[in-house]
Design an enzyme around this catalytic site. Structure first.
Site, PDB file in Angstrom:
ATOM      1  N   CYS A   1     -43.772  12.285 -31.814  1.00  0.00           N
ATOM      2  CA  CYS A   1     -43.850  10.840 -31.599  1.00  0.00           C
ATOM      3  C   CYS A   1     -44.392  10.504 -30.212  1.00  0.00           C
ATOM      4  CB  CYS A   1     -42.475  10.214 -31.834  1.00  0.00           C
ATOM      5  SG  CYS A   1     -41.121  11.072 -30.990  1.00  0.00           S
TER       6      CYS A   1
HETATM    7  C1  LIG Z   1     -35.168   9.599 -28.898  1.00  0.00           C
HETATM    8  C2  LIG Z   1     -35.269  11.072 -29.206  1.00  0.00           C
HETATM    9  O1  LIG Z   1     -34.313  11.817 -29.073  1.00  0.00           O
HETATM   10  N1  LIG Z   1     -36.429  11.516 -29.638  1.00  0.00           N
HETATM   11  C3  LIG Z   1     -36.683  12.889 -30.006  1.00  0.00           C
HETATM   12  C4  LIG Z   1     -38.045  12.961 -30.630  1.00  0.00           C
HETATM   13  C5  LIG Z   1     -38.016  12.676 -32.071  1.00  0.00           C
HETATM   14  C6  LIG Z   1     -38.193  13.910 -32.929  1.00  0.00           C
HETATM   15  O2  LIG Z   1     -37.365  14.648 -33.326  1.00  0.00           O
HETATM   16  O3  LIG Z   1     -39.259  14.262 -33.265  1.00  0.00           O
HETATM   17  P1  LIG Z   1     -40.739  14.567 -33.163  1.00  0.00           P
HETATM   18  O4  LIG Z   1     -40.881  15.811 -32.315  1.00  0.00           O
HETATM   19  O5  LIG Z   1     -41.106  14.829 -34.570  1.00  0.00           O
HETATM   20  O6  LIG Z   1     -41.401  13.384 -32.610  1.00  0.00           O
HETATM   21  C7  LIG Z   1     -36.686  13.823 -28.831  1.00  0.00           C
HETATM   22  O7  LIG Z   1     -36.852  13.381 -27.701  1.00  0.00           O
HETATM   23  O8  LIG Z   1     -36.601  15.045 -29.039  1.00  0.00           O
END
Ligand SMILES: CC(=O)N[C@@H](CCC(=O)OP(=O)(O)O)C(=O)O
Length: 306
Positions: free
Chosen positions: A163
């Site tokens: 994301c």
């Molecule tokens: C707010 C939050 O915790 N966000 C997650 C990202 C979201 C996720 O798991 O995935 P993608 O790698 O598919 O984007 C993180 O920072 O690890």
């Protein structure tokens, strides 16, 4: 992708491309269902969710009640001869082993981070575990549609971008390609809603507060640097700090760059304007995640030119 099958299963009448969703009962599964719902060719014929096997999707997501969807089943009971393509919505780190057991004829889009980093040792360093499908990594196309649309069409395995990396690469790639910005001192101040978080967070832990996390060591850094270095054709490094915001959905990345000599802010604006058919605001109006969500609900087809 080429598909010739005609399918008549429940939920897929007259749709010629049969989709399977693995790990369907999470937010990404629900999003795929939303996108497929109005698609002229895609129909969902298989949905797995081990912990919710036997349940209907609308018992998990009542807003999907109107969709004709197959019942959730365990992945071990899945018959992959009933699908042409698979969206893998499983947790990071669990997908590699599952994908390598799927029929090789299937088109696969993996929404986890398992295939995003080309360099296996970098994957192992940032994700803290050995890569379990190294042989598949060379088949992978990084699925940033605006950049690699033609390659994605031909790919058997697509790694859906993270994301934050999406929110950072889309604006920076056109600027780097046009040599409008310097390759160093790129600072990314990024914010995410709660549905992006790995685990459910209590309302009382999120409301009325902002938290930074992963400071200097977030796993999206190597993915961002990989993508930006590819287009810059030299090593690009970034300073990146993500924040969890007290909102359900949305993401905003404020990115600070140094402009190349002689470049003006207006040049960056023009470059972005000619690159994407998206809402582009400067000075007069301030961008808000709310406006993006509103615009998505009225136009799911917006496309960039890269
Ligand atoms: C707010 C939050 O915790 N966000 C997650 C990202 C979201 C996720 O798991 O995935 P993608 O790698 O598919 O984007 C993180 O920072 O690890």
């Amino acid at each position: 992708m080429t598909f010739s099958s005609i399918c008549f299963e429940q939920g897929c009448w007259f749709k010629d491309i049969r989709i399977g969703l693995l790990g369907a009962s999470g937010y990404t599964g629900a999003e795929i269902v939303r996108l497929v719902a109005n698609h002229p060719h895609f129909g969902v014929t298989l949905m797995t969710a081990d912990r919710k096997a036997g349940q209907s999707m609308d018992s998990v997501f009542p807003h999907l009640t109107a969709q004709k969807l197959p019942r959730l089943i365990s992945i071990k009971d899945a018959d992959f001869s009933t699908v042409d393509a698979v969206f893998c919505c499983l947790p990071h780190g669990t997908t590699q082993e599952i994908i390598k057991r799927l029929p090789t004829s299937l088109n696969i889009v993996d929404l986890s981070a398992d295939f995003r980093l080309r360099d296996i040792s970098e994957y192992e360093e940032w994700y803290g575990q050995p890569h379990k499908a190294v042989e598949l990594q060379k088949e992978v196309v990084y699925g940033l549609t605006e950049l690699l649309r033609d390659d994605i069409k031909k790919a058997l395995l697509v790694a859906n971008p993270g994301c934050y990396p999406t929110s950072v690469q889309l604006p920076l790639v056109p600027l780097l390609k046009a040599n409008l910005i310097k390759h160093d001192n790129i600072i990314i101040d990024a914010k995410s809603g709660d549905t992006g978080a790995k685990e459910a967070n209590l309302y009382s832990e999120i409301a009325e507060g902002i938290s930074s996390y992963g400071v200097t060591r977030h796993r999206h850094v190597p993915e961002i640097e990989q993508g930006l270095s590819d287009v810059a054709q030299s090593k690009v490094t970034v300073s990146f700090t993500p924040h969890l915001m007290p909102m359900i959905r949305g993401m905003q990345s404020t990115i600070y760059v140094e402009m190349a000599p002689g470049v003006r802010t207006q040049d960056l604006y023009q470059q972005l304007k000619s690159s994407y058919e998206v809402l582009l605001l400067l000075n007069k109006t301030i961008a808000t995640t709310r406006d993006v969500i509103r615009s998505l609900s009225t136009d799911g087809t917006r496309r960039g030119r890269y």
